[in-house]
Write a protein that holds these residues in place. Structure first.
Motif, PDB file in Angstrom:
ATOM      1  N   THR A  15     -20.928 122.593  54.331  1.00  0.00           N
ATOM      2  CA  THR A  15     -22.340 122.464  53.962  1.00  0.00           C
ATOM      3  C   THR A  15     -22.527 121.409  52.883  1.00  0.00           C
ATOM      4  O   THR A  15     -21.810 121.396  51.877  1.00  0.00           O
ATOM      5  CB  THR A  15     -22.888 123.810  53.449  1.00  0.00           C
ATOM      6  OG1 THR A  15     -22.832 124.763  54.505  1.00  0.00           O
ATOM      7  CG2 THR A  15     -24.321 123.669  52.959  1.00  0.00           C
ATOM      8  N   ASP A  43     -30.328 121.554  59.283  1.00  0.00           N
ATOM      9  CA  ASP A  43     -29.602 121.675  60.545  1.00  0.00           C
ATOM     10  C   ASP A  43     -30.399 121.150  61.733  1.00  0.00           C
ATOM     11  O   ASP A  43     -29.963 121.292  62.875  1.00  0.00           O
ATOM     12  CB  ASP A  43     -29.243 123.142  60.803  1.00  0.00           C
ATOM     13  CG  ASP A  43     -28.164 123.647  59.873  1.00  0.00           C
ATOM     14  OD1 ASP A  43     -27.885 122.974  58.871  1.00  0.00           O
ATOM     15  OD2 ASP A  43     -27.613 124.729  60.143  1.00  0.00           O
ATOM     16  N   HIS A  63     -30.228 130.312  56.525  1.00  0.00           N
ATOM     17  CA  HIS A  63     -28.922 129.902  57.029  1.00  0.00           C
ATOM     18  C   HIS A  63     -28.152 131.062  57.656  1.00  0.00           C
ATOM     19  O   HIS A  63     -28.285 132.213  57.236  1.00  0.00           O
ATOM     20  CB  HIS A  63     -28.079 129.317  55.891  1.00  0.00           C
ATOM     21  CG  HIS A  63     -28.761 128.203  55.163  1.00  0.00           C
ATOM     22  ND1 HIS A  63     -28.779 126.914  55.639  1.00  0.00           N
ATOM     23  CD2 HIS A  63     -29.457 128.185  53.998  1.00  0.00           C
ATOM     24  CE1 HIS A  63     -29.458 126.149  54.793  1.00  0.00           C
ATOM     25  NE2 HIS A  63     -29.880 126.893  53.798  1.00  0.00           N
ATOM     26  N   GLY A 104     -28.759 120.815  65.271  1.00  0.00           N
ATOM     27  CA  GLY A 104     -28.506 122.244  65.167  1.00  0.00           C
ATOM     28  C   GLY A 104     -28.527 122.919  66.527  1.00  0.00           C
ATOM     29  O   GLY A 104     -29.244 122.494  67.431  1.00  0.00           O
TER      30      GLY A 104
END
Length: 227
Positions: free
Chosen positions: A13, A130, A59, A138
């Motif tokens: 991350t 994302d 998340h 994502g």
């Protein structure tokens, strides 16, 4: 402007710090709970006051540091109003602006990975969380994911930015730090070179990705701001 890119190894991350040189006010975008000592050290070293903690979405791969930072620094927790999180301090919508000193940070609503995904634009940079990754995006197979919505979000909210806009993603798994809007529009393997929405949906429907290994821990925690 003061800028720093942090990297948390376990979930790959990226966390970003932006701060005003004039007022010494700072924001952190997508902070990770396990890294709070690193953020604290950087803030103290540069004599910065943390004013906001921004999460691009709820998340599923790490626990946010939002609550820890709020307890430690008194900063405001910022999330999109569609996050389903009740513990935030500020709930933004599309085109909301967060200001620190001379810096305006514009929120651009980019759902499709999750309902709450928000990208942030500031100083010729876009922090995409994302939604858009370097040579990827994502996943859309869980947590309110929708490939058609993600395609529209990226094309209307990110690919409409100037080509030279620097793309800072929420993750990278190959050691890449940065890209540009122009490069991703042309070369992104899932979205680039004018791929149609139907082509994109077909790609996303056939990724066959494994179940996120930390989702059962991260999601409940992040719905409580990391509590």
């Amino acid at each position: 402007m003061i800028f720093h890119q942090f990297f948390e190894v376990e979930s790959s991350t990226y966390t970003y710090l932006l701060a005003s040189e004039q007022t010494r006010e700072a924001v952190l975008i997508d902070p990770v709970a396990s890294e709070i000592d690193i953020y604290t050290q950087y803030l103290e070293m540069h004599n910065l006051t943390l004013v906001y903690s921004l999460d691009t979405h709820v998340h599923a791969d790490h626990v946010t540091a939002a609550n820890l930072l709020r307890d430690k620094f008194g900063c405001k927790t910022v999330l999109h109003r569609n996050s389903g999180v009740n513990c935030g301090d500020i709930f933004i919508t599309d085109q909301s602006v967060i200001r620190i000193g001379e810096i305006n940070i514009e929120a651009r609503y980019t759902p499709g990975h999750t309902n709450a995904c928000t990208s942030y634009v500031a100083e010729g940079m876009v922090f995409t969380g994302d939604a858009l990754l370097i040579d990827g995006c994502g996943r859309t197979d869980f947590q309110e994911g929708n490939a058609e919505i993600l395609y529209d979000s990226i094309h209307t909210q990110i690919f409409t930015l100037p080509d030279e806009t620097i793309v800072y993603p929420g993750h990278d798994y190959k050691g890449r730090l940065v890209s540009t809007v122009g490069h991703e529009r042309l070369h992104n393997s899932r979205l680039g070179a004018g791929k149609s929405k139907a082509e994109f949906v077909e790609i996303m429907n056939n990724l066959n990705l494994p179940y996120p290994k930390k989702i059962d821990i991260a999601l409940p925690a992040n719905k409580a701001c990391g509590q």
